[in-house]
Design a protein around this motif. Structure first.
Motif, PDB file in Angstrom:
ATOM      1  N   LEU A   1       4.149 -10.029 -11.317  1.00 34.27           N
ATOM      2  CA  LEU A   1       4.062 -11.141 -10.929  1.00 34.27           C
ATOM      3  C   LEU A   1       3.766 -11.376  -9.389  1.00 34.27           C
ATOM      4  CD1 LEU A   1       8.238 -10.513 -11.928  1.00 34.27           C
ATOM      5  CD2 LEU A   1       6.194 -12.071 -12.744  1.00 34.27           C
ATOM      6  N   GLN A   2       3.693 -12.158  -8.745  1.00 35.56           N
ATOM      7  CA  GLN A   2       3.452 -11.626  -7.352  1.00 35.56           C
ATOM      8  C   GLN A   2       3.590 -13.064  -6.019  1.00 35.56           C
ATOM      9  OE1 GLN A   2      -1.358 -13.659  -7.215  1.00 35.56           O
ATOM     10  NE2 GLN A   2      -1.523 -12.295  -8.529  1.00 35.56           N
ATOM     11  N   TYR A   3       3.830 -12.133  -4.993  1.00 36.61           N
ATOM     12  CA  TYR A   3       5.182 -12.700  -4.026  1.00 36.61           C
ATOM     13  C   TYR A   3       3.901 -12.625  -3.028  1.00 36.61           C
ATOM     14  CZ  TYR A   3       8.546 -11.325  -7.004  1.00 36.61           C
ATOM     15  OH  TYR A   3       9.026 -11.654  -8.807  1.00 36.61           O
ATOM     16  N   GLU A   4       4.501 -13.159  -1.677  1.00 31.72           N
ATOM     17  CA  GLU A   4       4.076 -12.975  -0.629  1.00 31.72           C
ATOM     18  C   GLU A   4       4.589 -12.853   0.377  1.00 31.72           C
ATOM     19  OE1 GLU A   4       2.656 -16.458   0.811  1.00 31.72           O
ATOM     20  OE2 GLU A   4       0.817 -17.256  -0.448  1.00 31.72           O
ATOM     21  N   LEU A   5       4.212 -12.075   1.280  1.00 33.10           N
ATOM     22  CA  LEU A   5       4.895 -11.097   2.695  1.00 33.10           C
ATOM     23  C   LEU A   5       4.784 -11.919   3.328  1.00 33.10           C
ATOM     24  CD1 LEU A   5       6.527  -8.375   3.280  1.00 33.10           C
ATOM     25  CD2 LEU A   5       4.245  -7.243   3.222  1.00 33.10           C
TER      26      LEU A   5
ATOM     27  N   LYS B   1       9.211 -11.071   6.268  1.00 30.60           N
ATOM     28  CA  LYS B   1       9.680 -11.311   5.231  1.00 30.60           C
ATOM     29  C   LYS B   1       9.191 -11.030   3.652  1.00 30.60           C
ATOM     30  CE  LYS B   1      12.668 -15.118   2.982  1.00 30.60           C
ATOM     31  NZ  LYS B   1      13.576 -16.642   3.281  1.00 30.60           N
ATOM     32  N   SER B   2      10.034 -10.546   2.577  1.00 29.04           N
ATOM     33  CA  SER B   2       9.305 -10.110   1.191  1.00 29.04           C
ATOM     34  C   SER B   2       9.570 -11.013   0.457  1.00 29.04           C
ATOM     35  CB  SER B   2       9.074  -9.119   0.270  1.00 29.04           C
ATOM     36  OG  SER B   2      10.002  -8.491   0.878  1.00 29.04           O
TER      37      SER B   2
ATOM     38  N   HIS C   1      12.470  -4.248  14.215  1.00 30.92           N
ATOM     39  CA  HIS C   1      12.464  -2.922  13.282  1.00 30.92           C
ATOM     40  C   HIS C   1      11.074  -2.278  12.736  1.00 30.92           C
ATOM     41  CE1 HIS C   1      17.288  -4.864  13.189  1.00 30.92           C
ATOM     42  NE2 HIS C   1      16.486  -3.909  14.495  1.00 30.92           N
ATOM     43  N   VAL C   2      10.931  -3.444  12.640  1.00 30.46           N
ATOM     44  CA  VAL C   2       8.882  -2.816  11.763  1.00 30.46           C
ATOM     45  C   VAL C   2       8.305  -2.109  12.734  1.00 30.46           C
ATOM     46  CG1 VAL C   2       7.347  -3.471  10.329  1.00 30.46           C
ATOM     47  CG2 VAL C   2       8.972  -4.677   9.741  1.00 30.46           C
ATOM     48  N   HIS C   3       8.074  -0.782  12.942  1.00 25.40           N
ATOM     49  CA  HIS C   3       7.412   0.233  13.771  1.00 25.40           C
ATOM     50  C   HIS C   3       6.075   0.328  13.760  1.00 25.40           C
ATOM     51  CE1 HIS C   3      11.323   1.903  15.010  1.00 25.40           C
ATOM     52  NE2 HIS C   3      10.967   1.981  13.144  1.00 25.40           N
ATOM     53  N   ASP C   4       4.959  -0.590  12.638  1.00 29.39           N
ATOM     54  CA  ASP C   4       4.020   0.384  12.296  1.00 29.39           C
ATOM     55  C   ASP C   4       3.812  -0.480  10.969  1.00 29.39           C
ATOM     56  OD1 ASP C   4       0.512   0.605  13.012  1.00 29.39           O
ATOM     57  OD2 ASP C   4       1.496   2.829  11.626  1.00 29.39           O
TER      58      ASP C   4
ATOM     59  N   TYR D   1       1.783  -0.464   3.188  1.00 33.13           N
ATOM     60  CA  TYR D   1       3.160   0.382   3.739  1.00 33.13           C
ATOM     61  C   TYR D   1       3.576  -0.714   5.210  1.00 33.13           C
ATOM     62  CZ  TYR D   1       1.473   3.626   0.906  1.00 33.13           C
ATOM     63  OH  TYR D   1       0.708   5.237  -0.059  1.00 33.13           O
ATOM     64  N   LEU D   2       5.347  -0.569   5.121  1.00 37.70           N
ATOM     65  CA  LEU D   2       5.290  -0.994   6.341  1.00 37.70           C
ATOM     66  C   LEU D   2       6.557   0.069   6.341  1.00 37.70           C
ATOM     67  CD1 LEU D   2       6.996  -4.474   5.629  1.00 37.70           C
ATOM     68  CD2 LEU D   2       5.186  -3.738   6.398  1.00 37.70           C
ATOM     69  N   HIS D   3       6.631   0.287   7.960  1.00 37.01           N
ATOM     70  CA  HIS D   3       6.855   1.282   8.188  1.00 37.01           C
ATOM     71  C   HIS D   3       7.900   1.233   9.092  1.00 37.01           C
ATOM     72  CE1 HIS D   3       3.852   4.427   7.260  1.00 37.01           C
ATOM     73  NE2 HIS D   3       3.041   3.441   7.651  1.00 37.01           N
ATOM     74  N   THR D   4       9.299   0.963   9.009  1.00 37.56           N
ATOM     75  CA  THR D   4      10.678   0.677   9.529  1.00 37.56           C
ATOM     76  C   THR D   4      12.044   1.532   9.475  1.00 37.56           C
ATOM     77  OG1 THR D   4      12.235  -0.178   7.706  1.00 37.56           O
ATOM     78  CG2 THR D   4      10.237  -1.720   7.910  1.00 37.56           C
ATOM     79  N   ASN D   5      12.615   0.537  10.413  1.00 37.81           N
ATOM     80  CA  ASN D   5      13.750   1.808  10.821  1.00 37.81           C
ATOM     81  C   ASN D   5      15.212   2.091   8.951  1.00 37.81           C
ATOM     82  OD1 ASN D   5      14.813  -0.932  10.733  1.00 37.81           O
ATOM     83  ND2 ASN D   5      16.833  -0.366  11.990  1.00 37.81           N
ATOM     84  N   GLN D   6      14.872   0.995   8.145  1.00 36.72           N
ATOM     85  CA  GLN D   6      15.005   1.477   6.842  1.00 36.72           C
ATOM     86  C   GLN D   6      14.829   2.279   6.073  1.00 36.72           C
ATOM     87  OE1 GLN D   6      16.762  -2.495   5.430  1.00 36.72           O
ATOM     88  NE2 GLN D   6      16.933  -3.085   7.205  1.00 36.72           N
TER      89      GLN D   6
END
Length: 97
Positions: free
Chosen positions: A27-31, A39-40, A49-52, A66-71
């Motif tokens: 399945l293909q989605y867009e970020l 948003k994914s 909230h996205v650090h890197d 890779y999304l480096h987030t506070n979560q």
């Protein structure tokens, strides 16, 4: 530089058919990246909230974004060059400070 950007990512879904055979569906989605955040299909992160954002390339093509987030760290399988997406993120991040 653009204030919005997106990149296609792939998820593999496994299903069992009527004959109990396992099938894999790609399945293909867009970020989507904007001043508000990223948003994914399953998650939404505010930009602060996205650090890197980083990536790991594979020798056979594609890679992992890779999304480096506070979560925590969220990974997305990609096939295209992530550098425009990453550069747009960095530009938006600097503007939001």
């Amino acid at each position: 530089m653009l204030s919005e950007h997106s990149i296609v990512y792939i998820e593999i879904e496994r299903q069992i058919d009527f004959y109990f055979q396992q099938k894999q569906i790609e399945l293909q989605y867009e970020l989507h990246l904007s001043m508000e955040g990223i948003k994914s299909a399953r998650h939404q992160f505010e930009l602060q909230h996205v650090h890197d954002v980083s990536h790991k390339s594979f020798s056979f093509g594609g890679g992992i974004l890779y999304l480096h987030t506070n979560q925590g760290v969220f990974s997305y399988k990609i096939q295209e060059d992530p550098n425009p997406f990453i550069q747009t993120f960095k530009s938006l991040k600097v503007r939001s400070l």
